[in-house]
Scaffold this active site. Sequence first.
Site, PDB file in Angstrom:
ATOM      1  N   TYR A 104     -24.778  42.093  59.291  1.00 63.56           N
ATOM      2  CA  TYR A 104     -25.227  41.594  60.590  1.00 63.56           C
ATOM      3  C   TYR A 104     -26.266  40.488  60.406  1.00 63.56           C
ATOM      4  O   TYR A 104     -26.636  39.824  61.367  1.00 63.56           O
ATOM      5  CB  TYR A 104     -25.765  42.757  61.441  1.00 63.56           C
ATOM      6  CG  TYR A 104     -24.714  43.850  61.604  1.00 63.56           C
ATOM      7  CD1 TYR A 104     -23.674  43.689  62.514  1.00 63.56           C
ATOM      8  CD2 TYR A 104     -24.711  44.985  60.796  1.00 63.56           C
ATOM      9  CE1 TYR A 104     -22.672  44.649  62.629  1.00 63.56           C
ATOM     10  CE2 TYR A 104     -23.726  45.951  60.900  1.00 63.56           C
ATOM     11  CZ  TYR A 104     -22.706  45.781  61.816  1.00 63.56           C
ATOM     12  OH  TYR A 104     -21.710  46.719  61.912  1.00 63.56           O
TER      13      TYR A 104
ATOM     14  N   SER B 147     -24.482  49.277  59.614  1.00 59.82           N
ATOM     15  CA  SER B 147     -25.483  49.303  60.685  1.00 59.82           C
ATOM     16  C   SER B 147     -26.740  50.077  60.311  1.00 59.82           C
ATOM     17  O   SER B 147     -27.855  49.642  60.606  1.00 59.82           O
ATOM     18  CB  SER B 147     -24.846  49.891  61.948  1.00 59.82           C
ATOM     19  OG  SER B 147     -24.335  51.193  61.694  1.00 59.82           O
TER      20      SER B 147
ATOM     21  N   LYS C 226     -14.209  53.736  51.444  1.00 61.84           N
ATOM     22  CA  LYS C 226     -15.061  53.904  52.619  1.00 61.84           C
ATOM     23  C   LYS C 226     -15.474  55.361  52.713  1.00 61.84           C
ATOM     24  O   LYS C 226     -14.642  56.260  52.805  1.00 61.84           O
ATOM     25  CB  LYS C 226     -14.319  53.471  53.876  1.00 61.84           C
ATOM     26  CG  LYS C 226     -15.157  53.669  55.135  1.00 61.84           C
ATOM     27  CD  LYS C 226     -14.491  53.089  56.360  1.00 61.84           C
ATOM     28  CE  LYS C 226     -15.328  53.362  57.595  1.00 61.84           C
ATOM     29  NZ  LYS C 226     -14.683  52.850  58.810  1.00 61.84           N
TER      30      LYS C 226
ATOM     31  N   GLU D  98      -8.419  55.193  45.361  1.00 62.95           N
ATOM     32  CA  GLU D  98      -8.202  54.599  46.694  1.00 62.95           C
ATOM     33  C   GLU D  98      -7.978  53.087  46.586  1.00 62.95           C
ATOM     34  O   GLU D  98      -7.110  52.521  47.242  1.00 62.95           O
ATOM     35  CB  GLU D  98      -9.421  54.869  47.594  1.00 62.95           C
ATOM     36  CG  GLU D  98      -9.515  56.298  48.110  1.00 62.95           C
ATOM     37  CD  GLU D  98      -8.577  56.549  49.290  1.00 62.95           C
ATOM     38  OE1 GLU D  98      -7.806  55.654  49.658  1.00 62.95           O
ATOM     39  OE2 GLU D  98      -8.629  57.666  49.838  1.00 62.95           O
TER      40      GLU D  98
ATOM     41  N   LYS E  84     -17.897  50.494  51.157  1.00 63.63           N
ATOM     42  CA  LYS E  84     -18.698  50.663  52.366  1.00 63.63           C
ATOM     43  C   LYS E  84     -19.166  52.103  52.478  1.00 63.63           C
ATOM     44  O   LYS E  84     -18.351  53.000  52.289  1.00 63.63           O
ATOM     45  CB  LYS E  84     -17.815  50.305  53.560  1.00 63.63           C
ATOM     46  CG  LYS E  84     -18.477  50.494  54.888  1.00 63.63           C
ATOM     47  CD  LYS E  84     -17.494  50.201  55.971  1.00 63.63           C
ATOM     48  CE  LYS E  84     -18.168  50.505  57.286  1.00 63.63           C
ATOM     49  NZ  LYS E  84     -17.290  50.461  58.398  1.00 63.63           N
TER      50      LYS E  84
HETATM   51  C1  PBG Z   1     -14.430  52.253  62.037  1.00 60.24           C
HETATM   52  C2  PBG Z   1     -15.631  51.520  61.559  1.00 60.24           C
HETATM   53  C3  PBG Z   1     -16.929  52.016  61.480  1.00 60.24           C
HETATM   54  C4  PBG Z   1     -17.708  50.978  60.979  1.00 60.24           C
HETATM   55  C5  PBG Z   1     -16.880  49.871  60.779  1.00 60.24           C
HETATM   56  N1  PBG Z   1     -15.592  50.236  61.121  1.00 60.24           N
HETATM   57  C6  PBG Z   1     -17.487  53.300  61.908  1.00 60.24           C
HETATM   58  C7  PBG Z   1     -17.033  54.533  61.272  1.00 60.24           C
HETATM   59  O1  PBG Z   1     -16.238  54.555  60.338  1.00 60.24           O
HETATM   60  O2  PBG Z   1     -17.488  55.596  61.735  1.00 60.24           O
HETATM   61  C8  PBG Z   1     -19.172  51.070  60.706  1.00 60.24           C
HETATM   62  C9  PBG Z   1     -19.868  49.769  60.531  1.00 60.24           C
HETATM   63  C10 PBG Z   1     -21.335  49.889  60.563  1.00 60.24           C
HETATM   64  O3  PBG Z   1     -21.912  50.992  60.587  1.00 60.24           O
HETATM   65  O4  PBG Z   1     -21.985  48.847  60.561  1.00 60.24           O
HETATM   66  N2  PBG Z   1     -13.570  51.399  62.734  1.00 60.24           N
END
Ligand code: PBG
Length: 341
Positions: free
Chosen positions: A330, A291, A213, A250, A265
């Site tokens: 989504y 997102s 991530k 990781e 991600k």
């Molecule tokens: C943290 C988390 C995030 C997202 C999913 N889990 C935000 C971050 O790490 O700042 C982002 C998901 C998205 O942008 O659709 N719990």
Amino acid sequence: MSDAQNASHTVPLPVRRPRRLRTSPVMRNFTAETDLNPNRFVLPAFIADGIDEPKPISSLPGVVQHTTDSLLKAVEEAANAGVGSIDLFGVPLESDKDATGSVGAREDGVLNRALTAVRERFGDDILVMADTCLDEFTDHGHCGVLSPDFRGDLVVDNDATLQAYADMAVAQANAGAHIVSPSGMMDGQVRVIREALDAAGHQDVAIMAYSAKYASAFYGPFREAVGSSLKGDRRTYQQDCRNLRESILETQLDIDEGADMVMVKPAMPYLDVLREIANMSPVPVAAYQVSGEYAMISAAAERGWIDKETAIMESFYGLRRAGADIILSYWATWVAQRLAS
Ligand code: PBG
């Protein structure tokens, strides 16, 4: 050169025509290398406390913060379309946020209530996944608890955070989650969660680890979606976008610690990472179309700059082609419905 060899050179080779396999939709479908299966889609959804009506998220057109009622409808729609899992994120009341995100582990916290409501209604018809992270629940918006460093500045404290994750995962499993998904990028998080789940009798609750991530600008709209209190960034715990090998480390650590599934991600800017992880992982690999990716495609389509449906399908096929077994998006229900029609 012999006569026979000479002769073979005078016969023109038939022309290879790759376009033969592109001549019609049926031919293209017949020879496509990649398929999508909604059973391996995950719909992320937001459940908010203290609202009577679903609340639109302006930077994620078509996505809302749900009430329990609207969430159950969305889950039903997803399940009917064959979507395999729903991933729940909690949006608590501001007054419930504190420095340690304690409401996340409370049985009566908004996320745990929603997990129970969905599991009670849908049983094993759809997999109920929980986001296992503190950021939605802390008043500072970080994914962990803070401790002073040698200068006295507050920093995210890895080891102090682990116990909070373990408590939260057990609460989520108690509430009915089939899958917990630690997304905070603390070292050792998968191990402590596995141990805690097992100790609590939740041997069958699976862990989807956010393994690779990255600290990303593409999470922007998510911060609006969960009403995040974050100031600053997450670069001390999420990965640096310049690194690929680090993702392998990781992911290997998470697998060694007991991750049942791993994740990359964001998705689209990290297809090379996804391919590497798919090549090395002995467990299913997920990709999260985040997102900001959703927002970009939506915004360009709204302006008429790209065709929305084609762009979304292309983005899904791209992830699958790059090695994703599981896709979080989504648009999960939307794509599932189109594949069926
Ligand atoms: C943290 C988390 C995030 C997202 C999913 N889990 C935000 C971050 O790490 O700042 C982002 C998901 C998205 O942008 O659709 N719990």
